[in-house]
Design a protein around this motif. Structure first.
Motif, PDB file in Angstrom:
ATOM      1  N   GLN A  82      -3.840  -7.239   1.876  1.00  0.00           N
ATOM      2  CA  GLN A  82      -3.451  -7.833   0.601  1.00  0.00           C
ATOM      3  C   GLN A  82      -3.832  -6.893  -0.539  1.00  0.00           C
ATOM      4  OE1 GLN A  82      -4.870 -11.847  -0.352  1.00  0.00           O
ATOM      5  NE2 GLN A  82      -4.257 -11.369  -2.458  1.00  0.00           N
ATOM      6  N   PRO A  83      -2.995  -5.874  -0.766  1.00  0.00           N
ATOM      7  CA  PRO A  83      -3.372  -4.844  -1.737  1.00  0.00           C
ATOM      8  C   PRO A  83      -3.299  -5.296  -3.187  1.00  0.00           C
ATOM      9  CG  PRO A  83      -1.248  -4.322  -0.700  1.00  0.00           C
ATOM     10  CD  PRO A  83      -1.764  -5.548  -0.021  1.00  0.00           C
ATOM     11  N   ILE A  84      -2.487  -6.311  -3.483  1.00  0.00           N
ATOM     12  CA  ILE A  84      -2.323  -6.776  -4.865  1.00  0.00           C
ATOM     13  C   ILE A  84      -2.602  -8.272  -4.889  1.00  0.00           C
ATOM     14  CG2 ILE A  84      -0.656  -7.065  -6.783  1.00  0.00           C
ATOM     15  CD1 ILE A  84      -1.180  -4.126  -6.282  1.00  0.00           C
ATOM     16  N   GLY A  93       7.514 -12.472  -8.082  1.00  0.00           N
ATOM     17  CA  GLY A  93       8.500 -12.949  -7.107  1.00  0.00           C
ATOM     18  C   GLY A  93       8.436 -12.248  -5.764  1.00  0.00           C
ATOM     19  N   ILE A  94       7.225 -11.763  -5.408  1.00  0.00           N
ATOM     20  CA  ILE A  94       7.084 -11.011  -4.147  1.00  0.00           C
ATOM     21  C   ILE A  94       6.032 -11.706  -3.290  1.00  0.00           C
ATOM     22  CG2 ILE A  94       6.353  -8.766  -3.177  1.00  0.00           C
ATOM     23  CD1 ILE A  94       8.342  -7.935  -5.017  1.00  0.00           C
ATOM     24  N   ASP A  95       6.232 -11.724  -1.983  1.00  0.00           N
ATOM     25  CA  ASP A  95       5.112 -12.074  -1.120  1.00  0.00           C
ATOM     26  C   ASP A  95       5.127 -11.198   0.121  1.00  0.00           C
ATOM     27  OD1 ASP A  95       6.062 -15.026   0.758  1.00  0.00           O
ATOM     28  OD2 ASP A  95       7.139 -13.193   0.293  1.00  0.00           O
ATOM     29  N   GLY A  96       3.991 -11.161   0.790  1.00  0.00           N
ATOM     30  CA  GLY A  96       3.932 -10.402   2.043  1.00  0.00           C
ATOM     31  C   GLY A  96       3.842  -8.892   1.871  1.00  0.00           C
ATOM     32  N   LEU A  97       3.313  -8.423   0.754  1.00  0.00           N
ATOM     33  CA  LEU A  97       3.194  -6.967   0.565  1.00  0.00           C
ATOM     34  C   LEU A  97       1.927  -6.438   1.254  1.00  0.00           C
ATOM     35  CD1 LEU A  97       4.300  -4.432  -1.046  1.00  0.00           C
ATOM     36  CD2 LEU A  97       2.603  -5.028  -2.780  1.00  0.00           C
ATOM     37  N   THR A  98       2.087  -5.390   2.056  1.00  0.00           N
ATOM     38  CA  THR A  98       0.926  -4.701   2.641  1.00  0.00           C
ATOM     39  C   THR A  98       1.066  -3.211   2.328  1.00  0.00           C
ATOM     40  OG1 THR A  98       1.987  -4.150   4.747  1.00  0.00           O
ATOM     41  CG2 THR A  98       0.894  -6.302   4.612  1.00  0.00           C
ATOM     42  N   THR A  99       0.015  -2.452   2.600  1.00  0.00           N
ATOM     43  CA  THR A  99       0.167  -0.994   2.505  1.00  0.00           C
ATOM     44  C   THR A  99       0.926  -0.493   3.746  1.00  0.00           C
ATOM     45  OG1 THR A  99      -1.923  -0.473   3.623  1.00  0.00           O
ATOM     46  CG2 THR A  99      -1.997  -0.781   1.212  1.00  0.00           C
ATOM     47  N   GLY A 100       1.320   0.779   3.717  1.00  0.00           N
ATOM     48  CA  GLY A 100       2.087   1.347   4.834  1.00  0.00           C
ATOM     49  C   GLY A 100       1.273   1.446   6.108  1.00  0.00           C
ATOM     50  N   ALA A 101      -0.018   1.774   5.956  1.00  0.00           N
ATOM     51  CA  ALA A 101      -0.917   1.950   7.103  1.00  0.00           C
ATOM     52  C   ALA A 101      -2.333   2.064   6.548  1.00  0.00           C
ATOM     53  CB  ALA A 101      -0.555   3.224   7.876  1.00  0.00           C
ATOM     54  N   VAL A 102      -3.323   2.082   7.418  1.00  0.00           N
ATOM     55  CA  VAL A 102      -4.636   2.580   7.033  1.00  0.00           C
ATOM     56  C   VAL A 102      -4.861   3.878   7.810  1.00  0.00           C
ATOM     57  CG1 VAL A 102      -5.639   0.300   6.544  1.00  0.00           C
ATOM     58  CG2 VAL A 102      -5.976   1.358   8.772  1.00  0.00           C
ATOM     59  N   ALA A 111     -12.357  -0.424  15.040  1.00  0.00           N
ATOM     60  CA  ALA A 111     -12.735  -1.377  13.978  1.00  0.00           C
ATOM     61  C   ALA A 111     -11.513  -1.719  13.123  1.00  0.00           C
ATOM     62  CB  ALA A 111     -13.841  -0.775  13.099  1.00  0.00           C
ATOM     63  N   ALA A 112     -10.705  -0.707  12.825  1.00  0.00           N
ATOM     64  CA  ALA A 112      -9.507  -0.952  12.011  1.00  0.00           C
ATOM     65  C   ALA A 112      -8.521  -1.843  12.767  1.00  0.00           C
ATOM     66  CB  ALA A 112      -8.855   0.379  11.638  1.00  0.00           C
ATOM     67  N   LYS A 113      -8.343  -1.586  14.048  1.00  0.00           N
ATOM     68  CA  LYS A 113      -7.400  -2.400  14.823  1.00  0.00           C
ATOM     69  C   LYS A 113      -7.837  -3.858  14.828  1.00  0.00           C
ATOM     70  CE  LYS A 113      -4.228  -1.329  17.085  1.00  0.00           C
ATOM     71  NZ  LYS A 113      -2.791  -1.228  16.667  1.00  0.00           N
ATOM     72  N   ARG A 114      -9.154  -4.085  15.029  1.00  0.00           N
ATOM     73  CA  ARG A 114      -9.654  -5.474  15.022  1.00  0.00           C
ATOM     74  C   ARG A 114      -9.344  -6.145  13.689  1.00  0.00           C
ATOM     75  NH1 ARG A 114     -14.017  -3.336  17.542  1.00  0.00           N
ATOM     76  NH2 ARG A 114     -15.307  -3.210  15.650  1.00  0.00           N
ATOM     77  N   SER A 115      -9.636  -5.427  12.602  1.00  0.00           N
ATOM     78  CA  SER A 115      -9.468  -6.035  11.276  1.00  0.00           C
ATOM     79  C   SER A 115      -8.003  -6.262  10.926  1.00  0.00           C
ATOM     80  CB  SER A 115     -10.077  -5.132  10.205  1.00  0.00           C
ATOM     81  OG  SER A 115     -11.430  -4.945  10.444  1.00  0.00           O
ATOM     82  N   LEU A 116      -7.119  -5.471  11.514  1.00  0.00           N
ATOM     83  CA  LEU A 116      -5.697  -5.583  11.135  1.00  0.00           C
ATOM     84  C   LEU A 116      -4.886  -6.405  12.130  1.00  0.00           C
ATOM     85  CD1 LEU A 116      -5.108  -1.931   9.885  1.00  0.00           C
ATOM     86  CD2 LEU A 116      -5.051  -4.022   8.503  1.00  0.00           C
ATOM     87  N   ASP A 117      -5.587  -6.977  13.112  1.00  0.00           N
ATOM     88  CA  ASP A 117      -4.894  -7.696  14.164  1.00  0.00           C
ATOM     89  C   ASP A 117      -3.909  -8.724  13.576  1.00  0.00           C
ATOM     90  OD1 ASP A 117      -4.301  -8.355  16.755  1.00  0.00           O
ATOM     91  OD2 ASP A 117      -5.727 -10.021  16.773  1.00  0.00           O
ATOM     92  N   GLY A 118      -2.680  -8.683  14.025  1.00  0.00           N
ATOM     93  CA  GLY A 118      -1.678  -9.668  13.591  1.00  0.00           C
ATOM     94  C   GLY A 118      -1.047  -9.357  12.241  1.00  0.00           C
ATOM     95  N   SER A 119      -1.504  -8.309  11.558  1.00  0.00           N
ATOM     96  CA  SER A 119      -0.989  -8.030  10.206  1.00  0.00           C
ATOM     97  C   SER A 119       0.277  -7.181  10.221  1.00  0.00           C
ATOM     98  CB  SER A 119      -2.048  -7.279   9.393  1.00  0.00           C
ATOM     99  OG  SER A 119      -2.219  -5.971   9.934  1.00  0.00           O
TER     100      SER A 119
END
Ligand SMILES: O=C[C@H](O)COP(=O)(O)O
Length: 319
Positions: A82-84, A93-102, A111-119
């Protein structure tokens, strides 16, 4: 363009020296062209917010520090999800915005995979002895395999600058082909470390060899060189990408990285992309911005756009 499939990969080609050996780059002209960019397109306020949101979805949100911990990586991943601020996004009028990757070091991938699971946010790992790449090739390839075992979806490799400085294009090509093979199904982004390649001609030639060896993206810098991403270097790399597309029909992605910190940077690089390659390139499968601290300024500008004032930094979600 053959770039529509989500898992698209650059098949590469045999080494075609004739595509790059005679390249000459007019450095003063490239610098003038880059310097004129900020004046070329004055973006209207309402469009600026849209361009900044597009930059967010193209950011490889990065931490590559010696003192990284799994806690820091978890905080970074929360930002990637949730970058914004959700209220501000919904006002736009936007939802569901993520960054391109970490983007993290190999030991931080799990650790990153665990935290991003399902995203749906992919994890990129640097590898091959980042940032200098001065390790035996078998160890560099083993590091790619380690990062993949940890779950990395994308691999950011570094090239051997010595091969470029010595004009040993076969050695560079062979090494990159071996890395590409080790990457298996993961995207390979090749970091040229342009600040150490001495000339724009070397940058152009290294770009061609990296694409011929099957790189899915070419990336400017590690963020650790004395000079990182610049507009003239990016212009040179984008023209190489255009040449490669003309020769092969394949669209390779571009990742400027290192030193991009302001919303203005995010706008300038996108204008350069549009002017050199067209709007089709302004999406995460063809454009990423590698940055550890760009998001904060974009958040400030979005907040200003929505509320008419700048939020105090502690109220913003960016770390
Ligand atoms: O690949 C990304 C770079 O390491 C990030 O560099 P930066 O910390 O200057 O944004």
């Amino acid at each position: 363009m053959k770039d529509e499939a989500p898992g698209r990969r650059n098949p590469g080609t045999a080494l075609h020296r004739e595509w790059f050996e005679t390249i000459r780059v007019n450095t003063p002209a490239s610098e003038r062209r880059a310097a004129s960019l900020p004046q070329r397109r004055s973006l209207k306020k309402e469009w600026q917010a849209a361009w900044l949101l597009n930059a967010v979805r193209c950011i490889d949100l990065t931490t590559l520090s010696g003192d990284d911990t799994s806690d820091r990586v978890a905080r970074l991943c929360a930002k990637a999800r949730q970058p914004i601020d959700a209220v501000q996004l919904s006002a736009l009028g936007i939802d569901g915005l993520t960054t391109g990757a970490v983007c993290v070091y190999p030991t931080m991938v799990s650790a990153a995979k665990r935290s991003l699971d399902g995203s749906g946010v992919p994890v990129a790992s640097v590898a091959t002895g980042f940032p200098a790449g001065l390790m035996p090739l078998d160890l560099r390839l083993a590091e790619i395999r380690y990062a993949l075992d940890q779950g990395a979806d994308e691999i950011d490799i570094v090239i051997s600058r010595a091969h470029v400085l010595q004009g040993d294009w076969s050695a560079l090509y062979d090494e990159l082909c071996a890395m590409r093979e080790a990457c298996g199904g993961a995207l390979m982004k090749s970091i040229l470390a342009t600040g150490e390649l001495k000339t724009l001609e070397n940058v152009a030639k290294a770009s061609h060899v990296a694409m011929q060896a099957g790189s899915d993206f070419i990336k400017t810098s590690t963020g650790k060189e004395p000079v990182n991403a610049t507009l003239p270097v990016s212009l040179t790399m984008l023209r190489a990408i255009r040449d490669y597309r003309d020769q092969t029909g394949f669209a390779v992605g571009f990742k400027p990285a290192g030193g991009l910190r302001t919303a203005k940077d995010a706008l300038n690089w996108q204008v350069l992309m549009v002017e050199e390659l067209g709007r089709d390139w302004l999406r995460p499968n063809l454009f990423r911005i590698g940055a550890s601290s760009l998001l904060g300024d974009i958040e400030r500008q979005i907040s200003h756009h929505v509320t008419g004032r700048y939020a105090a930094s502690h109220r913003l979600a960016a770390g």
